[in-house]
Design a protein around this motif. Structure first.
Motif, PDB file in Angstrom:
ATOM      1  N   THR A   1       0.809  -1.219   0.000  1.00  0.00           N
ATOM      2  CA  THR A   1       0.000   0.000   0.000  1.00  0.00           C
ATOM      3  C   THR A   1       0.848   1.278   0.000  1.00  0.00           C
ATOM      4  OG1 THR A   1      -0.160  -0.098   2.414  1.00  0.00           O
ATOM      5  CG2 THR A   1      -1.930  -1.131   1.145  1.00  0.00           C
ATOM      6  N   LYS A   2       2.101   1.147   0.361  1.00  0.00           N
ATOM      7  CA  LYS A   2       2.978   2.323   0.303  1.00  0.00           C
ATOM      8  C   LYS A   2       3.307   2.664  -1.135  1.00  0.00           C
ATOM      9  CE  LYS A   2       7.322   4.224   2.053  1.00  0.00           C
ATOM     10  NZ  LYS A   2       8.534   3.974   2.897  1.00  0.00           N
ATOM     11  N   ARG A   3       3.624   1.639  -1.907  1.00  0.00           N
ATOM     12  CA  ARG A   3       3.964   1.857  -3.312  1.00  0.00           C
ATOM     13  C   ARG A   3       2.713   2.114  -4.146  1.00  0.00           C
ATOM     14  NH1 ARG A   3       6.544  -2.885  -6.989  1.00  0.00           N
ATOM     15  NH2 ARG A   3       6.629  -1.781  -8.996  1.00  0.00           N
ATOM     16  N   PHE A   4       1.643   1.420  -3.797  1.00  0.00           N
ATOM     17  CA  PHE A   4       0.392   1.536  -4.542  1.00  0.00           C
ATOM     18  C   PHE A   4      -0.704   2.041  -3.595  1.00  0.00           C
ATOM     19  CE2 PHE A   4       2.718  -2.190  -6.339  1.00  0.00           C
ATOM     20  CZ  PHE A   4       3.133  -1.578  -7.514  1.00  0.00           C
ATOM     21  N   PRO A   5      -0.723   3.349  -3.326  1.00  0.00           N
ATOM     22  CA  PRO A   5      -1.609   3.905  -2.300  1.00  0.00           C
ATOM     23  C   PRO A   5      -3.088   3.814  -2.663  1.00  0.00           C
ATOM     24  CG  PRO A   5      -0.554   5.651  -3.542  1.00  0.00           C
ATOM     25  CD  PRO A   5       0.095   4.379  -3.977  1.00  0.00           C
ATOM     26  N   ARG A   6      -3.909   3.817  -1.613  1.00  0.00           N
ATOM     27  CA  ARG A   6      -5.354   3.746  -1.770  1.00  0.00           C
ATOM     28  C   ARG A   6      -5.967   5.154  -1.779  1.00  0.00           C
ATOM     29  NH1 ARG A   6      -3.534  -0.637  -2.437  1.00  0.00           N
ATOM     30  NH2 ARG A   6      -4.231  -2.599  -1.504  1.00  0.00           N
ATOM     31  N   ALA A   7      -7.130   5.229  -2.384  1.00  0.00           N
ATOM     32  CA  ALA A   7      -7.936   6.444  -2.257  1.00  0.00           C
ATOM     33  C   ALA A   7      -8.462   6.533  -0.833  1.00  0.00           C
ATOM     34  CB  ALA A   7      -9.083   6.406  -3.250  1.00  0.00           C
ATOM     35  N   MET A   8      -8.770   7.746  -0.402  1.00  0.00           N
ATOM     36  CA  MET A   8      -9.243   7.973   0.964  1.00  0.00           C
ATOM     37  C   MET A   8     -10.485   8.848   0.971  1.00  0.00           C
ATOM     38  SD  MET A   8      -5.735   8.715   3.105  1.00  0.00           S
ATOM     39  CE  MET A   8      -4.450   7.473   3.280  1.00  0.00           C
ATOM     40  N   THR A   9     -11.282   8.672   2.010  1.00  0.00           N
ATOM     41  CA  THR A   9     -12.408   9.560   2.243  1.00  0.00           C
ATOM     42  C   THR A   9     -11.885  10.861   2.852  1.00  0.00           C
ATOM     43  OG1 THR A   9     -12.798   8.772   4.500  1.00  0.00           O
ATOM     44  CG2 THR A   9     -13.877   7.560   2.698  1.00  0.00           C
ATOM     45  N   ALA A  10     -12.773  11.831   2.996  1.00  0.00           N
ATOM     46  CA  ALA A  10     -12.376  13.104   3.608  1.00  0.00           C
ATOM     47  C   ALA A  10     -11.915  12.910   5.045  1.00  0.00           C
ATOM     48  CB  ALA A  10     -13.540  14.091   3.549  1.00  0.00           C
ATOM     49  N   GLY A  11     -12.398  11.849   5.692  1.00  0.00           N
ATOM     50  CA  GLY A  11     -11.999  11.562   7.070  1.00  0.00           C
ATOM     51  C   GLY A  11     -10.720  10.752   7.177  1.00  0.00           C
ATOM     52  N   GLY A  12     -10.076  10.473   6.037  1.00  0.00           N
ATOM     53  CA  GLY A  12      -8.814   9.752   6.068  1.00  0.00           C
ATOM     54  C   GLY A  12      -8.950   8.242   6.048  1.00  0.00           C
ATOM     55  N   LYS A  13     -10.125   7.731   5.803  1.00  0.00           N
ATOM     56  CA  LYS A  13     -10.342   6.284   5.745  1.00  0.00           C
ATOM     57  C   LYS A  13      -9.848   5.736   4.411  1.00  0.00           C
ATOM     58  CE  LYS A  13     -14.177   2.993   5.427  1.00  0.00           C
ATOM     59  NZ  LYS A  13     -15.662   2.879   5.431  1.00  0.00           N
ATOM     60  N   PRO A  14      -8.892   4.799   4.417  1.00  0.00           N
ATOM     61  CA  PRO A  14      -8.442   4.205   3.155  1.00  0.00           C
ATOM     62  C   PRO A  14      -9.483   3.224   2.628  1.00  0.00           C
ATOM     63  CG  PRO A  14      -7.323   3.165   4.994  1.00  0.00           C
ATOM     64  CD  PRO A  14      -8.150   4.280   5.578  1.00  0.00           C
ATOM     65  N   MET A  15      -9.595   3.172   1.315  1.00  0.00           N
ATOM     66  CA  MET A  15     -10.590   2.310   0.683  1.00  0.00           C
ATOM     67  C   MET A  15      -9.920   1.293  -0.224  1.00  0.00           C
ATOM     68  SD  MET A  15     -13.525   5.157  -0.204  1.00  0.00           S
ATOM     69  CE  MET A  15     -12.387   6.354  -0.877  1.00  0.00           C
ATOM     70  N   GLU A  16     -10.657   0.265  -0.578  1.00  0.00           N
ATOM     71  CA  GLU A  16     -10.146  -0.767  -1.480  1.00  0.00           C
ATOM     72  C   GLU A  16     -10.195  -0.243  -2.912  1.00  0.00           C
ATOM     73  OE1 GLU A  16      -8.849  -4.987  -1.926  1.00  0.00           O
ATOM     74  OE2 GLU A  16      -8.921  -3.578  -0.277  1.00  0.00           O
ATOM     75  N   ILE A  17      -9.727   0.978  -3.088  1.00  0.00           N
ATOM     76  CA  ILE A  17      -9.719   1.653  -4.383  1.00  0.00           C
ATOM     77  C   ILE A  17      -8.351   2.280  -4.563  1.00  0.00           C
ATOM     78  CG2 ILE A  17     -10.745   3.484  -5.781  1.00  0.00           C
ATOM     79  CD1 ILE A  17     -13.297   3.204  -4.123  1.00  0.00           C
ATOM     80  N   ALA A  18      -7.599   1.790  -5.537  1.00  0.00           N
ATOM     81  CA  ALA A  18      -6.282   2.374  -5.797  1.00  0.00           C
ATOM     82  C   ALA A  18      -6.444   3.830  -6.228  1.00  0.00           C
ATOM     83  CB  ALA A  18      -5.561   1.576  -6.877  1.00  0.00           C
ATOM     84  N   SER A  19      -5.525   4.664  -5.800  1.00  0.00           N
ATOM     85  CA  SER A  19      -5.591   6.079  -6.147  1.00  0.00           C
ATOM     86  C   SER A  19      -5.117   6.292  -7.582  1.00  0.00           C
ATOM     87  CB  SER A  19      -4.731   6.905  -5.201  1.00  0.00           C
ATOM     88  OG  SER A  19      -4.729   8.261  -5.611  1.00  0.00           O
ATOM     89  N   CYS A  20      -5.957   6.936  -8.379  1.00  0.00           N
ATOM     90  CA  CYS A  20      -5.590   7.206  -9.776  1.00  0.00           C
ATOM     91  C   CYS A  20      -4.549   8.309  -9.882  1.00  0.00           C
ATOM     92  CB  CYS A  20      -6.827   7.554 -10.595  1.00  0.00           C
ATOM     93  SG  CYS A  20      -7.571   9.147 -10.203  1.00  0.00           S
ATOM     94  N   PHE A  21      -4.191   8.921  -8.746  1.00  0.00           N
ATOM     95  CA  PHE A  21      -3.202   9.991  -8.764  1.00  0.00           C
ATOM     96  C   PHE A  21      -1.787   9.464  -8.529  1.00  0.00           C
ATOM     97  CE2 PHE A  21      -7.269  11.797  -7.559  1.00  0.00           C
ATOM     98  CZ  PHE A  21      -7.376  12.837  -8.453  1.00  0.00           C
ATOM     99  N   SER A  22      -1.666   8.161  -8.297  1.00  0.00           N
ATOM    100  CA  SER A  22      -0.360   7.556  -8.065  1.00  0.00           C
ATOM    101  C   SER A  22       0.267   7.126  -9.386  1.00  0.00           C
ATOM    102  CB  SER A  22      -0.494   6.338  -7.148  1.00  0.00           C
ATOM    103  OG  SER A  22       0.671   5.553  -7.172  1.00  0.00           O
ATOM    104  N   ASN A  23       1.449   7.613  -9.667  1.00  0.00           N
ATOM    105  CA  ASN A  23       2.144   7.197 -10.880  1.00  0.00           C
ATOM    106  C   ASN A  23       2.542   5.727 -10.818  1.00  0.00           C
ATOM    107  OD1 ASN A  23       3.425   7.887 -13.494  1.00  0.00           O
ATOM    108  ND2 ASN A  23       5.307   7.365 -12.400  1.00  0.00           N
ATOM    109  N   ASP A  24       2.825   5.219  -9.624  1.00  0.00           N
ATOM    110  CA  ASP A  24       3.176   3.807  -9.485  1.00  0.00           C
ATOM    111  C   ASP A  24       1.986   2.918  -9.826  1.00  0.00           C
ATOM    112  OD1 ASP A  24       5.844   4.170  -8.770  1.00  0.00           O
ATOM    113  OD2 ASP A  24       5.380   4.342  -6.635  1.00  0.00           O
ATOM    114  N   VAL A  25       0.800   3.314  -9.390  1.00  0.00           N
ATOM    115  CA  VAL A  25      -0.413   2.575  -9.754  1.00  0.00           C
ATOM    116  C   VAL A  25      -0.562   2.576 -11.273  1.00  0.00           C
ATOM    117  CG1 VAL A  25      -2.941   2.608  -9.669  1.00  0.00           C
ATOM    118  CG2 VAL A  25      -1.614   2.961  -7.581  1.00  0.00           C
TER     119      VAL A  25
END
Length: 527
Positions: free
Chosen positions: A119-143
């Motif tokens: 999850t460090k290399r391929f970070p997750r998307a988060m809610t406004a409250g900081g909750k990580p979700m089972e959704i890879a962040s599309c803003f990560s170049n590594d993803v």
């Protein structure tokens, strides 16, 4: 680049320019999508593909699973892809692969284990409250790079396996991409991108502005995959959308996906994608289809804004008539019920019957115009005016003598593809519809007549109609002939039987009952 998407049944065989690059499809897709786990083993593929051929499909939509294709980073296994292509070719089927990559129904559930665990290399998307979700962040170049590497490897392999695109004719990139729980990603990478674009200052801070931000971001991500695909093995590319239905707000459905109200952002972010495609499961099929059937507009620079292709629709007893409607009304590129491999026989039967009719219709070499009909218990009638012919089209159960209309059960949908072959010359392909034909003058002067099945007035009934003494003005239309036909491989009609008398209500209409699937060749005359 301009796209020329040529479909054989289009009126006058016209070429259409749509968003994307130069590609051709030689026939409409009479498709079916497999359930999500139906192609995860060789045995599954060997069993399911012949069944799809037997159902009358010409194309099967098949998942391509990232987790099974790259179980170890950098080591690819294309055995399932190869088996799918080989069996499809043997069964004379075409394939549309669905890239279950970084996202499937919003979630990153088909990413490989090595991707999920890091999850460090391929970070997750988060809610406004900081909750990580089972959704890879599309803003990560590594993803992006991991997804892009795997998808590019798949495209290269398909090019080697099927260089002439004889089997694999189209690719879907990701599946029902979008955000859930939150309208946008609030991870640190996402916040940096959001602030860099000064999005809040330009568009506001509500969930609808957040959805637009994510739509453009997802589209830009997809563009990297689409552009790579174009350079490796050029073929039609599309993205599919889960609908924003039932009054749900962004975050309550897969927000920011390729939805109709976000089309301009998706066009801006992903110019290499050819089609935005709706997955239609909710009620209101006609309304959803219309949102994605966006015709030629001068302001679009001579391009079709979006051509209708339905890669997923609920597989049910109404699927067949919905397919006929989509092709007739919108000249759809294709139709595909979901999980057709798991559907009951009474659900697949309608698909088989409709596809049988459409396979014949598409052999016709000249059509002057087409319409789609689709009726249910609440939406029972459509009036079509066509060059001096007024066609009143209705659900079959509007005929007053059919007991199924009033026995308390929900009406099955009736539908058809209606085709004008020439002046006073029509072809009707469908089930559960009835049509009468009048001149505009006759239609304007008609009264309400309640007639029995024999054509006589109901005994003791009150028929509200024009007084006998009122002078009729103009001309009328009559049925010259109604023939049940089939269409041969060269596009010519082969006579089966004449419909007349009771079958046309003594010359009053042409009809196909619920449960029957027919082609009727209808000729009119004026008197």
């Amino acid at each position: 680049m301009k796209t020329r998407l040529i479909v054989s049944f289009i009126v006058l065989m016209e070429s259409l320019t749509i968003w994307g690059s130069d590609i051709k499809l030689s026939y409409p897709i009479l498709g079916g999508e497999l359930s999500n786990s139906a192609a995860t083993s060789v045995a599954d593929i060997d069993e399911v593909m012949p069944r799809m051929r037997a159902l009358g499909l010409n194309t099967v939509l098949v998942p391509a699973y990232w987790e099974l294709m790259e179980p170890i980073e950098g080591q690819f296994d294309f055995s399932l892809i190869d088996r799918t292509i080989d069996v499809a070719q043997r069964e004379q089927l075409r394939i549309v692969f669905l890239w279950f990559g970084a996202w499937k129904n919003s979630m990153s559930c088909y990413a490989p284990g090595w991707f999920k665990l890091d999850t460090k290399r391929f970070p997750r998307a988060m809610t406004a409250g900081g909750k990580p979700m089972e959704i890879a962040s599309c803003f990560s170049n590594d993803v992006l790079q991991a997804d892009l590497k795997a998808f590019s490897a798949l495209m290269r392999h398909i090019r080697e396996k099927d260089p002439q695109r004889k089997v694999v004719i189209m690719m879907q990139i990701e599946n029902e991409i979008g955000m859930l729980e939150s309208a946008r990603d609030h991870s640190p990478l996402a916040e940096n991108a959001y602030n860099k674009e000064r999005w809040a200052e330009r568009y506001g801070t509500d969930e609808y502005a957040d959805e637009k931000f994510m739509a453009l971001s997802y589209a830009r991500y997809v563009e990297h995959l689409a552009k790579a695909a174009r350079e490796i093995h050029d073929m039609p590319l599309y993205v599919n959308a889960a609908m924003n239905s039932r009054g749900r707000r962004p975050g309550e459905y897969p927000s920011a996906g390729p939805l109709a109200h976000l089309i301009d952002l998706w066009h801006e972010g992903a110019p290499s994608i050819d089609l935005l495609a709706p997955d239609i499961y909710d009620t209101g099929f006609k309304s959803w289809a219309a949102q994605y059937a966006m015709p030629l507009r001068p302001q679009d620079g001579g391009k079709v804004k979006n051509r209708l292709f339905i890669p997923e629709s609920r597989c049910c007893e109404n699927s067949g008539v919905r397919a006929l409607y989509a092709f007739g009304e919108h000249q759809a590129l294709g139709f595909s019920p979901f999980a057709i491999d798991q559907a009951a026989k009474n659900e697949t039967e309608s698909v088989t019957q409709a596809y049988g009719l459409l396979s014949q219709v598409f052999k016709i070499r000249h059509m002057e115009n087409t319409w789609g009909l689709l009726f249910d218990q609440d939406d029972r009638e459509r009036i079509i005016e066509d060059n001096g012919v007024v066609m009143t089209c209705r659900h079959y159960f509007t005929l007053p003598w059919d007991p199924r209309a009033t026995n308390g059960t929900t009406w099955p949908e009736g539908g058809a593809m209606l085709i004008r072959l020439g002046k006073f010359d029509y072809l009707l392909a469908g089930s559960g519809v009835v049509i009468d034909f009048k001149t505009p003058a006759e239609k304007q002067q008609e009264g309400i007549k309640i007639l029995g099945e024999d054509g006589f007035a109901e005994a003791g009934g009150s028929s509200a109609q024009s007084p006998v003494s009122q002078k009729f003005k103009g001309k009328r239309l009559g049925l010259l002939s109604v023939d049940e036909v089939e269409i041969s491989s060269d596009g010519t009609m082969q006579y089966l039987r004449r419909h007349n008398g009771d079958q046309t209500h003594q010359g009053r209409h042409a009809r196909i009952s619920i449960g029957e699937w027919k082609l009727l060749h209808i000729k009119l005359y004026e008197y």
